[in-house]
Design an enzyme around this catalytic site. Structure first.
Site, short mmCIF file in Angstrom:
data_model
loop_
_atom_site.label_atom_id
_atom_site.label_comp_id
_atom_site.label_asym_id
_atom_site.label_seq_id
_atom_site.Cartn_x
_atom_site.Cartn_y
_atom_site.Cartn_z
N ASN A 140 -0.23 -32.24 23.46
CA ASN A 140 -1.22 -31.16 23.57
C ASN A 140 -1.73 -30.86 22.17
O ASN A 140 -1.12 -31.22 21.17
CB ASN A 140 -0.58 -29.92 24.18
N HIS A 141 -2.88 -30.21 22.10
CA HIS A 141 -3.40 -29.71 20.84
C HIS A 141 -3.04 -28.24 20.72
O HIS A 141 -3.42 -27.43 21.57
CB HIS A 141 -4.93 -29.85 20.79
N TRP A 167 -5.15 -26.26 25.65
CA TRP A 167 -5.09 -26.66 27.05
C TRP A 167 -5.50 -28.13 27.25
O TRP A 167 -6.17 -28.47 28.21
CB TRP A 167 -5.97 -25.74 27.92
N HIS A 168 -5.04 -28.98 26.33
CA HIS A 168 -5.37 -30.40 26.40
C HIS A 168 -4.14 -31.23 26.76
O HIS A 168 -3.96 -32.34 26.27
CB HIS A 168 -5.91 -30.88 25.04
N GLN A 169 -3.28 -30.73 27.63
CA GLN A 169 -2.05 -31.44 27.95
C GLN A 169 -2.36 -32.81 28.58
O GLN A 169 -3.25 -32.93 29.41
CB GLN A 169 -1.15 -30.61 28.86
#
Length: 539
Positions: A323-324, A473-475
């Site tokens: 994630n980021h 929210w880049h999982q």
């Protein structure tokens, strides 16, 4: 013309409603393809397969309808967070974040996260796609091939560059024409850390060490244009595409090593749907591994502990979670920001000499985002802008695991953010660079003071990073594509050891792409559809 266009839309809407109501009463037949998840990638796959009128497609979505202002109106995107259109997964307390928990917001609605996100269209760097090609051994994932896909899928509403941008595709993409002067000032201010200004962020900028530009967004005529609205909705009046909302997939049905359908909860009862050709999982980086494990695909030892019959030993399922993290730098403004609040400018940059790709990225806009701990410490003024920085490729890796053998048992998410010491050191550098940009002369006319973090050093800066880290929210990455023992899918996105099953969503990413992940998920959907059509002679 506007009245005619509106009339045409009304007629299409009515045809869609009538057709889907009829199709929902005819659910006993087998389908050629079942696509699980009507999010960013799933909507693409369903559209591309259903373009062949001889092919029947069932698209299952656990969430509900997207035709609500919170989805369609760009400035209301944040009202979806924590609401009925958000899965709102909560990760385990993380010692590296001072035992804080992160909420991993994910769309539970037609369009998935493309219906609730900040709408930023970021293609991923050249090196990301070439890495995908190297990992998979499949040149169709290379940057050169993917750039052609982007040109095909875009309907670019900015100044056209034929080498990079496309017109006439399903995804309406436009520059932020309402950008605040502070957005443009930030693009210019980035020169203080050696970052060059570009006309737009989805061309040459993503072929080198970085750059700054006004953001591109999936907004068309002032409305959000999600992947579902771009791809699936326009053909939902056809008899061969059935779309069911509030239909939650519980397990795969697997017979003698082949996926033959799914079990889903729909209209108050458990139903089974059959696929004659293939099942495609497009449920995202949390639910896709959950469904795989519930169906007996995962680490054999762990599955046996949960008394789940082992169908295929795939130890990589649920591993490699990436994630980021977002680190907030915020400045108070003298007056309210009147422009579009979805984020106005983006920048990518590197600190390493000779680096060919960026180590960091940041988005700037009038977004009042900070952790509760940071707000308690520094306050959050009514009028402000923020620059939210991140590492493009963090080294920390997390895990998604089952807590029990039943579909209603929740997953346990160990995100493990900042568990790698390299990430913590890089985060400190990222903050230093962002502060240099934010306090540059070009931006000084637009703020009265820096709110957070200020000139922190050493342990105080570490505390700020651990207390203040949020999520973009880049999982992704939990069913990765590759050729090693921890890979779950091959270069054609077929699940190892199981016939008739593919995965098309962010979980297949071997590593996270630089920047926002929505646009890469569109490519993943396009690539999955290409491979499926080729395998079944549908081209």
């Amino acid at each position: 013309m506007l009245l005619d266009h509106a009339h045409t839309d009304d007629v299409h809407d009515r045809r869609v409603r009538d057709n889907q109501a009829r199709l929902a009463t005819e659910l006993t037949r087998p389908y050629d393809f079942i696509v699980c998840g009507a999010g960013t990638s799933g909507s693409v796959v369903a559209r591309r397969l259903a373009e062949d009128p001889a092919v029947s497609v069932l698209l299952l979505e656990a969430g509900g309808d997207d035709d609500v202002p919170a989805v369609t109106e760009p400035d209301l995107w944040h009202t979806n967070l924590g609401g009925p259109r958000d899965w709102a997964f909560v990760a385990e307390p993380n010692a590296n974040l001072n035992n804080r928990t992160l909420t991993l917001n994910t769309g539970r609605v037609l369009g998935g996260s493309s219906s609730i996100n900040v709408m930023c269209w970021a293609r991923g760097h050249r090196d990301d796609w070439d890495h995908f090609a190297d990992e998979s051994g499949h040149l169709a994932w290379s940057y050169a091939a993917v750039r052609d896909i982007y040109r095909r899928v875009e309907h670019w509403r900015g100044q056209c560059e034929s080498a990079y941008r496309g017109r006439g595709g399903p995804m309406c993409v436009e520059p932020n024409t309402d950008a605040h002067p502070a957005n443009r000032a930030a693009v210019e201010a980035a020169h203080v850390i050696g970052v060059e200004a570009f006309d737009h962020p989805n061309g040459a900028l993503l072929e080198g060490p970085g750059g700054a530009a006004i953001a591109d967004n999936i907004i068309c005529n002032g409305k959000r244009r999600s992947a579902f609205r771009a791809y699936a909705y326009p053909i939902m009046d056809r008899p061969n595409l059935t779309v069911l909302t509030n239909a939650e997939v519980r397990r795969l049905r697997i017979n003698r090593g082949r996926a033959v359908g799914v079990e889903a909860s729909f209209r108050g009862r458990i139903r089974e749907f059959t696929a004659d050709c293939e099942v495609v999982l497009s449920m995202g980086a949390i639910h896709t591994p959950k469904i795989l494990m519930l169906s007996g695909l995962g680490d054999a030892g762990r599955l046996r502990q949960l008394q789940i019959p082992v169908v295929a030993h795939l130890p990589g399922v649920g591993r490699n979670l990436q994630n980021h993290l977002a680190f907030s730098c915020i400045w108070e403004m003298p007056s309210r920001w009147p422009a579009d609040p979805v984020g106005g400018s983006v920048m990518f940059w590197s600190r390493g000499d000779g680096k060919d790709s960026p180590e960091f990225f940041a988005c700037q806009g009038a977004l009042k985002l900070a952790s509760p701990e940071s707000i308690a410490r520094f306050g959050l003024p009514e009028t402000c802008f923020g620059i939210y920085g991140s590492l493009t490729h963090p080294r920390s890796r997390g895990i998604v695991e089952l807590t029990g053998p039943a579909p209603d048992d929740p997953v346990r998410i160990h995100e493990n953010a900042l568990s790698d010491p390299h990430d913590l050191a890089q985060a400190a550098t990222c903050i230093e660079d962002i502060r240099e940009v934010g306090n540059a002369p070009e931006l000084r006319p637009y703020f009265t003071r820096e709110v957070m973090p200020g000139d922190l050093k050493g342990d105080e800066l570490t505390r700020y990073l651990r207390d203040g880290a949020m999520t973009y929210w880049h999982q992704c990455g939990t069913a990765k594509m590759g050729r090693d023992s921890m890979s779950v899918v091959d270069g054609a996105l077929k699940v190892y050891g199981i016939a008739g099953l593919r995965i098309a969503d962010a979980s297949v990413m071997p590593r996270i792409t630089a920047g926002n992940t929505m646009a890469p998920c569109v490519v993943i959907g396009e690539r999955a559809a290409e491979e499926i059509k080729r395998a079944h002679g549908l081209e």
